[in-house]
Motif scaffolding. Structure first.
Motif, short mmCIF file in Angstrom:
data_model
loop_
_atom_site.label_atom_id
_atom_site.label_comp_id
_atom_site.label_asym_id
_atom_site.label_seq_id
_atom_site.Cartn_x
_atom_site.Cartn_y
_atom_site.Cartn_z
N THR A 105 7.00 -0.33 17.32
CA THR A 105 6.79 0.61 18.41
C THR A 105 7.99 0.65 19.35
O THR A 105 8.07 1.52 20.21
N GLY A 106 8.93 -0.30 19.17
CA GLY A 106 10.11 -0.31 20.04
C GLY A 106 11.21 0.62 19.55
O GLY A 106 12.22 0.80 20.23
N LEU A 107 11.02 1.24 18.38
CA LEU A 107 12.04 2.15 17.85
C LEU A 107 11.96 3.50 18.56
O LEU A 107 10.97 3.81 19.22
N SER A 108 13.01 4.29 18.39
CA SER A 108 12.97 5.64 18.96
C SER A 108 12.03 6.51 18.13
O SER A 108 11.61 6.12 17.03
N GLY A 109 11.69 7.69 18.66
CA GLY A 109 10.73 8.56 17.99
C GLY A 109 11.11 8.87 16.55
O GLY A 109 10.29 8.75 15.64
N GLY A 110 12.36 9.25 16.34
CA GLY A 110 12.82 9.60 15.01
C GLY A 110 12.79 8.40 14.08
O GLY A 110 12.39 8.51 12.92
N GLN A 111 13.20 7.26 14.61
CA GLN A 111 13.17 6.04 13.81
C GLN A 111 11.74 5.66 13.46
O GLN A 111 11.45 5.24 12.33
N GLN A 112 10.84 5.85 14.44
CA GLN A 112 9.43 5.53 14.18
C GLN A 112 8.89 6.40 13.05
O GLN A 112 8.17 5.92 12.18
N GLN A 113 9.27 7.68 13.06
CA GLN A 113 8.76 8.55 12.02
C GLN A 113 9.32 8.14 10.66
O GLN A 113 8.62 8.14 9.66
N ARG A 114 10.61 7.75 10.65
CA ARG A 114 11.17 7.29 9.37
C ARG A 114 10.52 5.98 8.94
O ARG A 114 10.34 5.73 7.74
N LEU A 115 10.13 5.16 9.94
CA LEU A 115 9.41 3.92 9.61
C LEU A 115 8.07 4.27 8.96
O LEU A 115 7.66 3.64 7.98
N CYS A 116 7.41 5.29 9.50
CA CYS A 116 6.13 5.69 8.93
C CYS A 116 6.31 6.21 7.50
O CYS A 116 5.47 5.98 6.63
N ILE A 117 7.44 6.89 7.27
CA ILE A 117 7.72 7.37 5.92
C ILE A 117 7.98 6.17 5.00
O ILE A 117 7.45 6.10 3.88
N ALA A 118 8.76 5.19 5.50
CA ALA A 118 9.03 3.99 4.72
C ALA A 118 7.72 3.29 4.39
O ALA A 118 7.50 2.82 3.27
N ARG A 119 6.83 3.24 5.38
CA ARG A 119 5.54 2.59 5.19
C ARG A 119 4.74 3.32 4.11
O ARG A 119 4.08 2.69 3.28
N ALA A 120 4.83 4.66 4.13
CA ALA A 120 4.07 5.43 3.15
C ALA A 120 4.65 5.26 1.75
O ALA A 120 3.91 5.15 0.78
N VAL A 121 6.00 5.23 1.63
CA VAL A 121 6.57 5.13 0.28
C VAL A 121 6.49 3.71 -0.26
O VAL A 121 6.61 3.51 -1.47
N ALA A 122 6.26 2.73 0.62
CA ALA A 122 6.22 1.34 0.17
C ALA A 122 5.08 1.09 -0.80
O ALA A 122 5.15 0.20 -1.64
N THR A 123 3.99 1.88 -0.71
CA THR A 123 2.87 1.67 -1.61
C THR A 123 3.07 2.41 -2.94
O THR A 123 2.17 2.43 -3.76
N ASN A 124 4.26 3.01 -3.12
CA ASN A 124 4.56 3.74 -4.34
C ASN A 124 3.58 4.86 -4.63
O ASN A 124 2.96 4.89 -5.69
N PRO A 125 3.42 5.78 -3.70
CA PRO A 125 2.47 6.86 -3.96
C PRO A 125 3.05 7.84 -4.97
O PRO A 125 4.25 7.81 -5.26
N GLU A 126 2.20 8.70 -5.52
CA GLU A 126 2.69 9.71 -6.45
C GLU A 126 2.91 11.02 -5.72
O GLU A 126 3.75 11.82 -6.10
N VAL A 127 2.11 11.20 -4.68
CA VAL A 127 2.24 12.41 -3.86
C VAL A 127 2.37 11.96 -2.41
O VAL A 127 1.73 10.99 -1.99
N LEU A 128 3.25 12.62 -1.67
CA LEU A 128 3.40 12.27 -0.25
C LEU A 128 3.04 13.49 0.59
O LEU A 128 3.65 14.55 0.43
N LEU A 129 2.02 13.33 1.42
CA LEU A 129 1.61 14.43 2.28
C LEU A 129 2.22 14.22 3.65
O LEU A 129 2.19 13.13 4.20
N MET A 130 2.82 15.29 4.20
CA MET A 130 3.43 15.16 5.53
C MET A 130 2.88 16.25 6.43
O MET A 130 3.04 17.44 6.16
N ASP A 131 2.23 15.79 7.51
CA ASP A 131 1.59 16.75 8.41
C ASP A 131 2.51 16.97 9.62
O ASP A 131 2.51 16.17 10.54
#
Lengths: 448, 265
Positions: B160-186
């Motif tokens: 939570t200490g990252l900047s907004g853009g970094q936080q969003q990229r962290l969320c993307i990293a978190r989502a891809v870490a589980t090796n999904p087949e489809v990535l939904l971005m709202d």
């Protein structure tokens, strides 16, 4: 100049910014008035609190000090062990009434040896010593029969009136009107104090000793009440916290939102408003009469207080669960966490400070609760310390607020001091618990 | 009849990942999505555009059954992932969401360390057997989200200490870490500044090499920049779906044209 500006109605020029118009003046005045009301209300509250604290502290502080007499006591063998074989079983036949003259005689001898002049009779000498003192000496002798026949330096409690004299509660003029103490006794007490044999010092017994009977206020302590209260708090903590948190998590996170959960929710809020004495009646009916648990036992008190505390904990827990942003739940679910994982890994840790605070406030409320305990027999006069847990949960005990209630009802004015002292102990516990709540909240609070 | 046609298309377009047919969504009495058919291809960025409240986010949330968490929401029709109906009673939404990851509009990192944020998914799905494995997954995910260089020295600091853009990229990293087949971005960039937006868009383009990405966006420029396929939603209906270039240059439906030229929406 545009057309629009030209067509606008011509307003009179407003007054200067430096002069306040009537409306502003009125508004400012009402704002100022409101602030004063608020300030007055706060001041009134603070004043009441200060008065309360001052009165309790000034009344109760002296209960932490107690007057003791230190004299050589000759434990005469023919009085204390008539059979002469030092068998504790036979010596136990000499009751505390047999010990009082022994101590009184030692005091008479001591006064004579020190050359203090007095014309008290032996009975008056005995009257200066606490009724508790012979019992203590007897206990000591029975534990160590070899003391019989020796002269030992003993420290004994003095009577409540004499103690009151050193604390300013009893004066020469009040003693003249009092059948329990005479001005001559006070004069002797003063002489003994000047001599150094009678001292008023810090009194651990007040927090460790059990309660004492009506005519021995000087011996009364809070030991049993504190243990009883601590046991009850343990029962409440170990029952109310898990049950309350589990119920809140289920209601908040898992339960379908339907009429049934609405009814449950309303009833939990209602339970929080039920007078506590009703919980006492419930405890009497269910835990004692139906389930057959013993009276005056911390387990029953703890169960009753658990019922009383549950709504508080559930309401606080649900509020702090609701305060966790839904985006955290969505994030966890979106990663493929199950509902339970999202709750236990993310929501619960974030809600923990609020839950802890609510629990401690609930516990503090339970600690100060008196009414339900009266109904389940915790008001009984208990001199025996309860055993260690868990067995001790079923032994008779008292509780701090009940002890206060009990002492305020006794006739001896020395109990006023004791009751205020007990309130101080209770307040110290409450302040400690609230400080812990604040500390835990600060410590675990996380921002997002 | 309809099914036959679907099977046919499935055969000739080998890369079809998800398929929605006759999807209707109701919030209580409100008919939020009306009879929508969409095909989501593998290794493609599909953009959903449309005015606010048109149902594009609602539809996106149907694709990983996030709507299940809303009591009054009801979904009908069929949505398949690799030809398996995701609304089949046998399907556990938890397992589905591990395959269909999601990034939300507002960056929502857990209030834990950067490392724990990324490692959470692999941990609960048992994707790593030991610490070294997990370290590797975290590094790979952060690299894929173009956050590794900024975060590698502060993995133990709160996300939570990252900047907004970094936080969003962290969320993307978190989502891809589980090796999904489809990535939904709202609307992943709606809370970001133009620079962070550019970084995330670049990232989406890279992610396309491995995942099928579905992005909901308000920005038509963004849809034009990052997507290969675009679906235009209006008032709960799918108005037009096709190649992004086609939609933006030569839309078939007049409503699409009005929207992309700024007359409605």
């Amino acid at each position: 100049m545009t057309d629009a500006a030209a067509n606008a109605p011509i307003l009179p020029r407003t007054t200067s910014l430096y002069e306040l118009d009537a409306r502003t003046v009125r508004r400012n005045r009402s704002e100022k008035r409101f602030r004063l009301y608020g300030l007055a209300a706060v001041m009134l509250g603070i004043l009441a609190l200060i008065l309360l604290l001052v009165s309790i502290l000034s009344n109760g502080a002296s209960s932490f000090r107690q007057t003791y007499l230190t004299i050589p006591v000759t434990l005469s063998a023919e009085r204390l062990d008539p059979s002469g074989n030092r068998d504790p079983a036979e010596m136990a036949r000499v009751t505390t009434f047999g010990y009082l003259p022994v101590i009184a005689q030692s005091l008479i001898d001591f006064v004579a040896a020190e050359g203090i002049e007095t014309d008290l009779n032996p009975q008056q000498f005995a009257g200066m010593i606490s009724g508790e003192a012979p019992a203590q000496v007897r206990q000591r002798v029975l534990n160590n029969p070899d003391l019989v026949g020796q002269t030992v330096q003993l420290q004994v409690l003095v009577g409540g009136r004499i103690d009151g004299f050193f604390k300013g509660r009893v004066s020469m003029s009040s003693a003249a009107r009092d059948s329990n103490v005479s001005p001559e006794q006070l004069l002797l007490a003063q002489a003994l104090a000047d001599n150094g044999a009678m001292v008023t010092r810090f009194n651990w017994r007040f927090v460790t000793a059990p309660d004492a009977s009506d005519n021995r206020p000087e011996a009364a302590g809070l030991g049993v009440a504190i243990i009883g209260s601590v046991y009850m708090m343990l029962v409440v903590l170990f029952l109310a916290l898990p049950i309350g948190v589990a119920a809140s998590i289920y209601l908040e996170e898992f339960a379908p939102k339907n009429r049934l959960t609405d009814v449950i929710e309303v009833n939990i809020s209602n339970l929080a408003a039920v007078p506590s004495i009703v919980f006492g009646i419930l405890g009497l009916a269910i835990f004692i009469n139906f389930a057959g648990l013993p009276q005056s036992a911390p387990i029953v008190g703890g169960l009753v207080l658990t019922l009383m505390t549950l709504p508080t904990i559930i309401i606080a827990t649900r509020a702090s669960l609701r305060a966790v942003p839904p985006s955290i739940r969505a994030a966890a679910l979106g990663l493929g966490a199950s509902k339970m994982q999202s709750v236990f890994h993310h929501v619960l840790p974030l809600a923990a400070p609020g839950i802890l605070t609510g629990t401690i406030i609930g516990l503090a409320q339970a600690l100060g609760e008196t009414a339900p305990l009266l109904l389940i027999g915790m008001v009984a006069f208990v001199r025996e310390y309860p055993a260690a847990p868990l067995e001790g949960f079923f032994d008779p005990a008292s509780a701090l607020p009940v002890q206060v209630y009990n002492w305020t009802q006794r006739s001896d004015p020395a109990f006023v001091e004791r009751a205020s002292g007990a309130i101080i102990v209770l307040l110290v516990f409450l302040i400690f618990m609230n400080a812990m709540a604040v500390m835990l909240r600060r410590r675990f609070e996380r921002r997002w | 009849m309809n099914d036959m046609r679907v099977v046919e298309r499935d055969v000739d377009i080998n890369e079809l990942k998800m398929k929605a047919r006759d999807v209707d969504v109701f919030y209580g009495d409100i008919h939020a999505i009306k009879n929508v058919d969409v095909d989501i291809e593998d290794k493609t960025v599909t953009a959903f555009i449309g005015p606010s409240g048109c149902g594009k986010s609602t539809f996106l949330r149907c694709l990983n059954r996030m709507n299940d968490t809303i009591d009054i929401c009801r979904v009908t029709g069929t949505i398949t992932l690799d030809n398996e109906d995701i609304y089949d009673p046998k399907v556990d939404p938890v397992q589905l969401r591990a395959k269909v990851g999601m990034v939300f509009q507002k960056p929502n990192p857990f209030p834990k360390s950067i490392y724990d944020n990324v490692a959470y998914g692999p941990r609960i799905h048992g994707l790593s057997s030991n610490k070294a494995d997990l370290d590797q997954i975290v590094e790979r995910s952060l690299r894929r989200a173009a956050l590794w260089n900024e975060a590698k020295d502060r993995l133990n600091e709160p996300g939570t200490g990252l900047s907004g853009g970094q936080q969003q990229r962290l969320c993307i990293a978190r989502a891809v870490a589980t090796n999904p087949e489809v990535l939904l971005m709202d609307e992943p960039c709606s809370a970001l500044d133009p620079i962070a937006t550019a970084q995330v868009e670049e990232l989406i383009d890279e992610l396309r090499s491995q995942y099928s990405v579905v992005i909901v966006t308000h920005s038509m420029q963004q849809a034009a920049r990052v997507s290969q396929k675009t679906a235009f939603f209006h008032l709960g209906e799918l108005v037009e779906f096709g190649e992004t270039g086609h939609i933006f240059t030569n839309p078939d439906d007049p409503r699409t044209e009005s929207y992309i030229t700024g007359r409605i929406g």
